[in-house]
Enzyme design. Structure first.
Site, PDB file in Angstrom:
ATOM      1  N   TYR A  70      29.171  63.662 -32.877  1.00 25.63           N
ATOM      2  CA  TYR A  70      27.941  64.410 -33.146  1.00 25.63           C
ATOM      3  C   TYR A  70      27.878  65.483 -32.069  1.00 25.63           C
ATOM      4  CZ  TYR A  70      22.925  65.262 -33.998  1.00 25.63           C
ATOM      5  OH  TYR A  70      21.711  65.833 -34.295  1.00 25.63           O
ATOM      6  N   TYR A 134      22.802  64.989 -25.945  1.00 29.84           N
ATOM      7  CA  TYR A 134      24.223  65.015 -26.309  1.00 29.84           C
ATOM      8  C   TYR A 134      25.078  64.487 -25.160  1.00 29.84           C
ATOM      9  CZ  TYR A 134      28.880  67.036 -26.977  1.00 29.84           C
ATOM     10  OH  TYR A 134      30.239  67.223 -27.058  1.00 29.84           O
ATOM     11  N   LYS A 138      27.463  61.061 -25.075  1.00 31.52           N
ATOM     12  CA  LYS A 138      28.909  61.141 -24.838  1.00 31.52           C
ATOM     13  C   LYS A 138      29.299  60.311 -23.616  1.00 31.52           C
ATOM     14  CE  LYS A 138      31.641  63.140 -26.761  1.00 31.52           C
ATOM     15  NZ  LYS A 138      32.508  62.667 -27.891  1.00 31.52           N
ATOM     16  N   TRP A 159      34.025  73.730 -23.825  1.00 30.93           N
ATOM     17  CA  TRP A 159      33.926  75.036 -24.482  1.00 30.93           C
ATOM     18  C   TRP A 159      35.010  75.219 -25.548  1.00 30.93           C
ATOM     19  CZ3 TRP A 159      32.201  79.641 -20.932  1.00 30.93           C
ATOM     20  CH2 TRP A 159      31.073  79.267 -20.187  1.00 30.93           C
TER      21      TRP A 159
END
Length: 294
Positions: A70, A134, A138, A159
Site C-alpha cells: 500500500y 505509511y 512499512k 524515490w
C-alpha cells in the site's frame, strides 16, 4: 542454480520490471494485487506452497520477492487500517508461509521508516522513527517479516520511479506539457531510484541466496547513487525532455503542504549493499538519462 520466483504485486512498476529483468530459464509467477491479495491468508499460503512444489519438480530454487504494498502515502493518513493490512498483516502471512515451506523471502521497504532529520545518509542500523502512517506500517512490516522465523531479507529503497503506474517522473512529464511555470519542493532530499535498476539488484540478491552466498546482514539499502532535492530532480527531468529547466522554481514544504509529513532528508547509505558483495546501483542522474533514452 535456476530460480523460481513468486512476485506478489507483479503488475506494479517494480513488479513489471522484475518480470522483464529475469534471466532466461527463470520461472516467474507475478500475480497482480487483485490476483493475489496479501490480506487473503488462504490464497497467500496456497501461492507459496505452489511455488515450492513447482520449484521442487523443476529442480529450481524458490524465492519470494514481495513487490506488493500500500503506497498511497497521503491516503494512508486516513486509511491506516487498510495500509496496515497490506503492509503488515500481508507480509506477516507471506513470511509465515515462506517459513513453513522453507522458501526465502525478500521484502521491499522504504526510506519513510526513518524520521528524515539526519544530516548524513541513513545506515541500516540507525534508529527508525517514521512520521507518517505509511512509514509506520512499512516499519511494522519489516518487524513482521524479520521476526517470522523465515529466511528473509528487508531491502529499503527510495524515490522509486518506473514506466508503470504513477510516479514523480511521469507527473513532471505531464506537467511540462500542461503548465508554463511550476514550483517544486526544494527542502526534501533523497535518492531517486529507477525501478529497472532496483529490479536488477533484487534479482542479484535472489541469485546469491540461491547460490548459498546470502548476505549475513538481514537489512540492506539499495537506491540510486547520489542525492538531490525534488526541485533538482524535476529540473533534470525537464532537461531530459529538452524543456527549459528555468520554468521550474523552488518552493518549501510549508508552501506545499500534504496530508502526510515527508522526510526532509531520507538519503539511504548503500554501504550495506556493497558490503554484501552486491553490485551498487548507478548514479541517479545516469539512470534518469537511460530511462528517457529507452
Amino acid at each position: 542454480m535456476r530460480l523460481a520466483l513468486l512476485v506478489p504485486g507483479g503488475s506494479g512498476q517494480l513488479g513489471r520490471d522484475l518480470v522483464d529483468s529475469v534471466s532466461s530459464g527463470t520461472e516467474v509467477v507475478a500475480p497482480s494485487s487483485a490476483e493475489l491479495d496479501l490480506t487473503a491468508t488462504g490464497d497467500v499460503v496456497a501461492a507459496v506452497g505452489s511455488l515450492a512444489a513447482r520449484a521442487a519438480e523443476a529442480g529450481a530454487f524458490p524465492v519470494v520477492l514481495n513487490a506488493a504494498a500500500y503506497t498511497a502515502v497521503d491516503a494512508a493518513e486516513t486509511d491506516e487500517a487498510r495500509a496496515f493490512a497490506v503492509n503488515v498483516d500481508g507480509p506477516r502471512v507471506l513470511a509465515a508461509a515462506c517459513s513453513s515451506h522453507r522458501v526465502p523471502l525478500i521484502q521491499v521497504s522504504t526510506d519513510y521508516v526513518f524520521p528524515g532529520d539526519a544530516s548524513r545518509p541513513y545506515e541500516v542500523d540507525d534508529e527508525l522513527g517514521p512520521r507518517s502512517a505509511y512509514g509506520r506500517t512499512k516499519a511494522a512490516g519489516e518487524d513482521a517479516v524479520l521476526g517470522s522465523g523465515a529466511s528473509s531479507w528487508v531491502v529499503r529503497t527510495s524515490w522509486v520511479y518506473g514506466r508503470t503506474g504513477s510516479n514523480f517522473v511521469k507527473t513532471m512529464v505531464r506537467l511540462e506539457s500542461e503548465r508554463e511555470k511550476l514550483s517544486v519542493v526544494d527542502d526534501q532530499i533523497g535518492s531517486p531510484t529507477w525501478s529497472a535498476d532496483l529490479a536488477a539488484g533484487l534479482l542479484e540478491l535472489a541469485t546469491t541466496i540461491a547460490q548459498d552466498r546470502a548476505p549475513a546482514a538481514k537489512v540492506l539499502h539499495c537506491t540510486g547513487a547520489g542525492e538531490v532535492s525534488w526541485f533538482g530532480f524535476a529540473r533534470a527531468i525537464f532537461e531530459e525532455l529538452g524543456a527549459d529547466p528555468e520554468r521550474i522554481g523552488p518552493c518549501t514544504t510549508e508552501e506545499y503542504p500534504r496530508p502526510a509529513p515527508r522526510p526532509a532528508y531520507s538519503v539511504l547509505s548503500n554501504a550495506s549493499w556493497s558490503a554484501a558483495g552486491l553490485t551498487p546501483l548507478r548514479g541517479w542522474r545516469e539512470a534518469l538519462h537511460q530511462y528517457f533514452a529507452g
